[in-house]
Design an enzyme around this catalytic site. Structure first.
Site, short mmCIF file in Angstrom:
data_model
loop_
_atom_site.label_atom_id
_atom_site.label_comp_id
_atom_site.label_asym_id
_atom_site.label_seq_id
_atom_site.Cartn_x
_atom_site.Cartn_y
_atom_site.Cartn_z
N HIS A 184 -7.99 4.37 -2.87
CA HIS A 184 -9.30 5.50 -2.35
C HIS A 184 -10.47 5.22 -1.74
CE1 HIS A 184 -11.98 9.09 -2.98
NE2 HIS A 184 -11.31 9.19 -1.67
CA CA Z 1 -7.63 3.80 1.26
#
Ligand code: CA
Ligand code: TV1
Ligand code: ZN
Length: 393
Positions: A184
């Site tokens: 992320h």
């Molecule tokens: Ca990513």
């Protein structure tokens, strides 16, 4: 050798600093700066350098780093003694506070220089895009998306992407940040929580508690206060192990296509973390070089300026393949390279007994069991499209 010429009607620039390679995170640490040299040598082996403007990039200044990072963090990053030296007894809790030292973000010799080089490449790329001297700028030494303004995180110390986007915001009204690293893109997302001039979209493996950094769920869209213009401008696409090229392309195109319609970006910042490839030492996906490269190819169809950053990628030969292929996408010779391959494989010069783009079977690593059902992916697309009702250019 392959008669590679410049693309017609636009300029591609390649931003590289050879002095990043000699830096070592440690023998067993997954981050290997020599993957940048490996990529560069593959790009050159194909003669792709003749189709681009090539720049040896400079070191970012303290003031430039300071446009996002705090002085107390930078000062400590600058003076922290390398791991093998005696600890500084005057600053007992700084390393804890800044998350410096330890296994993920070790204090190695030349760390500050290494960070300034990575940031320098990304800033040079952003400036070329601002000056309109480049339409696609490539900075494989950047893409360190986890760094916070006063904290190192996940192999990242300086957030070169945030610094580059801050540059772009001086000359362009809206920046679309896309992150295809398997992790992320939390640092970039957080940095732009309060503005509607940057929309961030990260695709990643999501399993809180188990997989780093644990954030980026479907409903995580940043602080949703009434007075926050940046509300709804953080999009997350959480995925499970084993996603394939076909599934990823479908997701990517329907989500990024819709974002392009609604947000109308003036420039794209694409983080091309190569740990989303099959066979990555840390990753869990099943993407091939072509599937990974298809993301850059799709972004290119919008015909707006773009920076391509590196990021993760822990099986160095595959990282070099993916980023060399994405360089060929930028200069539009990817088809040519695919056709030439059966006859000539300069890759062999570097990777004996391995071919780059065999047309049929998959080449990278062992396939993982695919834990992404069509139904779930359709739900994700639906959910993101609903969120985008709140986004308007
Ligand atoms: Ca990513
Ligand atoms: C030294 C030696 C460090 C071997 C780190 C994998 C190592 C990892 C190592 C490792 C490793 C992580 C965590 C756990 C947080 C920690 C560049 C609670 C075999 C952009 C960063 C991943 C990814 C950090 C960076 C993660 C990027 N995974 N071996 N460390 N603690 N850290 O899980 O997004 O690619 O793994
Ligand atoms: Zn990663």
């Amino acid at each position: 050798e392959y008669n590679i010429t410049r693309p017609k009607g636009y300029t591609v620039s390649y931003h590289f600093n050879a002095d990043m390679e000699p830096h070592h995170f440690g023998l067993t640490h997954p981050m290997k700066p020599f993957r940048l040299t490996l990529t560069k040598s593959l790009v050159t082996a194909y003669g792709m350098n003749f189709a681009m403007d090539n720049y040896n990039t400079r070191i970012a200044t303290y003031e430039e780093l300071n446009s996002f990072h705090t002085s107390d963090y930078l000062d400590y990053l600058h003076m922290a003694p390398p791991e093998e030296m005696p600890r500084d007894i005057d600053n007992p809790d700084k390393e804890v506070k800044f998350n410096l030292g330890g296994s993920d973000c070790p204090l190695f010799h030349g760390l500050y220089d290494y960070c300034s080089m990575s940031a320098g490449s990304s800033l040079d790329a952003a400036r070329k895009i601002c000056n309109k001297q480049s339409d696609i700028a490539i900075a494989w030494g950047g893409g360190l998306h986890h760094a916070k303004k006063s904290e190192a995180s996940g192999f990242c110390y300086i957030n070169d992407i945030v610094l580059a986007i801050l540059q772009l915001l001086r000359c362009y009204p809206r920046v679309l940040y896309i992150d295809i690293d398997v992790h992320h893109g939390d640092g970039v997302e957080e940095a732009f929580y309060s503005t509607d001039r940057v929309l961030t979209c990260s695709f990643h493996k999501y399993a809180p508690e188990v997989f780093f950094p644990g954030t980026g769920g479907l409903d995580d869209n940043g602080p949703r206060s009434e007075h926050n213009p940046g509300a709804h401008h953080a999009i997350n696409v959480p995925l499970n192990d084993g996603i394939t090229d076909e599934q990823y392309a479908h997701l990517f195109q329907s989500i990024i296509g819709k974002i392009n319609e609604k947000f109308r970006p003036s420039v794209i910042a694409l983080q091309c973390g190569a740990d989303s490839l099959a066979g990555d030492r840390l990753g869990r996906f099943n993407l091939q070089v072509q599937g990974h490269g298809a993301c850059a190819k799709f972004c290119k169809t919008f015909g707006i300026p773009m920076i391509m950053f590196g990021g993760g990628g822990y099986t160095p030969r595959n990282v070099a393949r993916a980023w060399a292929y994405e360089t060929s996408v930028a200069i539009e010779i990817d088809e040519k390279i695919n056709k030439i391959i059966p006859e000539h494989t300069p890759w062999r010069k570097h990777f004996v007994h391995e071919e780059l783009f065999p047309s049929l079977e998959q080449i990278l690593g062992d396939p993982r069991v695919n834990r992404n059902s069509q139904k779930r992916l359709q739900e994700i697309i639906q959910h993101v499209h609903e969120q985008l009702r709140f986004v308007n250019a």
